[in-house]
Design a protein around this motif. Sequence first.
Motif, PDB file in Angstrom:
ATOM      1  N   GLU A   1      14.026   6.466  -9.219  1.00 31.94           N
ATOM      2  CA  GLU A   1      13.202   5.964  -8.130  1.00 31.94           C
ATOM      3  C   GLU A   1      13.839   4.738  -7.471  1.00 31.94           C
ATOM      4  OE1 GLU A   1      10.161   7.456 -11.289  1.00 31.94           O
ATOM      5  OE2 GLU A   1      12.215   6.683 -11.221  1.00 31.94           O
ATOM      6  N   GLU A   2      14.317   3.817  -8.288  1.00 29.03           N
ATOM      7  CA  GLU A   2      14.939   2.614  -7.736  1.00 29.03           C
ATOM      8  C   GLU A   2      16.262   2.929  -7.056  1.00 29.03           C
ATOM      9  OE1 GLU A   2      14.727  -0.995 -10.304  1.00 29.03           O
ATOM     10  OE2 GLU A   2      13.664   0.359 -11.677  1.00 29.03           O
ATOM     11  N   ALA A   3      17.000   3.881  -7.603  1.00 27.94           N
ATOM     12  CA  ALA A   3      18.308   4.205  -7.041  1.00 27.94           C
ATOM     13  C   ALA A   3      18.204   4.826  -5.653  1.00 27.94           C
ATOM     14  CB  ALA A   3      19.063   5.139  -7.980  1.00 27.94           C
ATOM     15  N   VAL A   4      17.133   5.578  -5.373  1.00 28.02           N
ATOM     16  CA  VAL A   4      17.024   6.237  -4.067  1.00 28.02           C
ATOM     17  C   VAL A   4      16.293   5.384  -3.041  1.00 28.02           C
ATOM     18  CG1 VAL A   4      17.035   8.497  -5.160  1.00 28.02           C
ATOM     19  CG2 VAL A   4      14.836   7.464  -4.539  1.00 28.02           C
ATOM     20  N   ASP A   5      15.723   4.270  -3.465  1.00 28.44           N
ATOM     21  CA  ASP A   5      14.935   3.437  -2.563  1.00 28.44           C
ATOM     22  C   ASP A   5      15.815   2.934  -1.413  1.00 28.44           C
ATOM     23  OD1 ASP A   5      12.755   2.113  -1.586  1.00 28.44           O
ATOM     24  OD2 ASP A   5      12.854   0.441  -3.007  1.00 28.44           O
ATOM     25  N   GLY A   6      15.510   3.327  -0.195  1.00 25.52           N
ATOM     26  CA  GLY A   6      16.259   2.888   0.977  1.00 25.52           C
ATOM     27  C   GLY A   6      17.516   3.681   1.266  1.00 25.52           C
ATOM     28  N   ALA A   7      17.824   4.687   0.457  1.00 24.81           N
ATOM     29  CA  ALA A   7      19.051   5.455   0.670  1.00 24.81           C
ATOM     30  C   ALA A   7      18.884   6.444   1.823  1.00 24.81           C
ATOM     31  CB  ALA A   7      19.430   6.204  -0.605  1.00 24.81           C
ATOM     32  N   ASP A   8      19.977   6.646   2.562  1.00 22.32           N
ATOM     33  CA  ASP A   8      19.990   7.624   3.661  1.00 22.32           C
ATOM     34  C   ASP A   8      20.420   9.009   3.177  1.00 22.32           C
ATOM     35  OD1 ASP A   8      19.523   5.546   5.660  1.00 22.32           O
ATOM     36  OD2 ASP A   8      21.612   4.957   5.302  1.00 22.32           O
ATOM     37  N   PHE A   9      21.249   9.023   2.131  1.00 24.50           N
ATOM     38  CA  PHE A   9      21.783  10.293   1.623  1.00 24.50           C
ATOM     39  C   PHE A   9      21.862  10.194   0.111  1.00 24.50           C
ATOM     40  CE2 PHE A   9      24.741  13.607   0.544  1.00 24.50           C
ATOM     41  CZ  PHE A   9      24.553  14.586   1.516  1.00 24.50           C
ATOM     42  N   ILE A  10      21.312  11.196  -0.560  1.00 28.08           N
ATOM     43  CA  ILE A  10      21.292  11.219  -2.025  1.00 28.08           C
ATOM     44  C   ILE A  10      22.025  12.462  -2.491  1.00 28.08           C
ATOM     45  CG2 ILE A  10      19.852  11.400  -4.090  1.00 28.08           C
ATOM     46  CD1 ILE A  10      18.311  10.078  -0.884  1.00 28.08           C
ATOM     47  N   GLN A  11      23.029  12.269  -3.349  1.00 27.81           N
ATOM     48  CA  GLN A  11      23.741  13.393  -3.959  1.00 27.81           C
ATOM     49  C   GLN A  11      23.246  13.520  -5.391  1.00 27.81           C
ATOM     50  OE1 GLN A  11      26.287  15.152  -2.098  1.00 27.81           O
ATOM     51  NE2 GLN A  11      26.044  16.721  -3.667  1.00 27.81           N
ATOM     52  N   GLU A  12      22.548  14.611  -5.667  1.00 34.80           N
ATOM     53  CA  GLU A  12      21.960  14.827  -6.994  1.00 34.80           C
ATOM     54  C   GLU A  12      22.902  15.691  -7.818  1.00 34.80           C
ATOM     55  OE1 GLU A  12      20.904  17.519  -9.593  1.00 34.80           O
ATOM     56  OE2 GLU A  12      20.066  18.247  -7.697  1.00 34.80           O
ATOM     57  N   SER A  13      23.286  15.174  -8.987  1.00 31.92           N
ATOM     58  CA  SER A  13      24.217  15.894  -9.866  1.00 31.92           C
ATOM     59  C   SER A  13      23.748  15.832 -11.315  1.00 31.92           C
ATOM     60  CB  SER A  13      25.627  15.288  -9.744  1.00 31.92           C
ATOM     61  OG  SER A  13      26.083  15.295  -8.419  1.00 31.92           O
ATOM     62  N   VAL A  14      22.442  15.961 -11.534  1.00 39.14           N
ATOM     63  CA  VAL A  14      21.934  15.939 -12.903  1.00 39.14           C
ATOM     64  C   VAL A  14      22.271  17.272 -13.572  1.00 39.14           C
ATOM     65  CG1 VAL A  14      20.076  14.387 -12.190  1.00 39.14           C
ATOM     66  CG2 VAL A  14      19.609  16.825 -12.411  1.00 39.14           C
ATOM     67  N   PRO A  15      22.213  17.343 -14.914  1.00 33.61           N
ATOM     68  CA  PRO A  15      22.558  18.592 -15.611  1.00 33.61           C
ATOM     69  C   PRO A  15      21.779  19.789 -15.082  1.00 33.61           C
ATOM     70  CG  PRO A  15      22.403  16.806 -17.188  1.00 33.61           C
ATOM     71  CD  PRO A  15      21.938  16.247 -15.866  1.00 33.61           C
TER      72      PRO A  15
END
Length: 311
Positions: free
Chosen positions: A75-89
């Motif tokens: 939640e904190e990592a995506v706060d305010g981000a314009d682009f999120i690259q998700e690479s979880v297992p």
Amino acid sequence: MSEIARTSVIGAGLIGASWAALFLASGRSVAVFDPAAGTEAAVRDHVRTAWPAMTRIGLTKRGDPDRITFHPSPEEAVDGADFIQESVPERIAMKHDTYARIEPRLSSRAIVASSASGLTLGQMQKGWRSPGRFILGHPFNPPHLIPLVELMANEGTQPGVIEAAEAFYADIGKTTIRVQKEVPGHVANRLQAAIWREAIHLVESGVASVGDVDKAIASGPGLRWATMGPTTLFGLGAGQGGLAAFCDHFADTFNGWWDDLGSPRLNAANAKLLEEGLAEANEGRTVAELSQRRDAMLVAIQRALAELEPD
């Protein structure tokens, strides 16, 4: 430069760390989350290691390797981000849990792209209340050196999202394709799987060793495939007659080969056979040594190809 300035990487294993390095190289800030112990040290080390190679192929001109932060929750990592690259297992329950956690914190303009190779967009969309700004953005390993990204949207995707993602990826040096129909493995992995299946068949059948099959690709069609795709190359194989002449001339030949191709399944026995053959071919070189050589060769190939591009 794309309007996207702030990025986030959720899941910072080998693929995620490589994405983080590339985003930093493009001049973006990167906010990282991964629950594993030692994530910050591992990602910073990956960035340091990747930076010289990215520099040699011209990717770091706007970059700053220090514009990276680490966060205790997605939640904190995506706060305010314009682009999120998700690479979880690639476990669907883990993906859905991640999406449920980050969705309430996303900017209304944020785009989320999943690096998933084994899951489909439709499977992953079920973890969203509103999946309109979620797409597939599947890279090839290592993402900071291999340009390809496979993109997919569908009827649940908002207008303009896939185009904005294409513009962002192009700005950081990527080459994108659109996957137009949902199939397991997307496009490039299916092509890889087909080649590897026949490679395994040739080894199991005693036609050639693991090392010689690898040599056959790396020193033969692999060199051509680094320049153009197979259909384009076969279109050059009959001179001025083009692909039509090639197909007319070689139809019976290819149909005969296809009829004779193997269809092995991976199992403990052939995995052991491949492992033993690979160990013999590699002559004691470690995974780290081979990875370093692979990356150096990828850089050399891309630098050579860049010299042929028009100014």
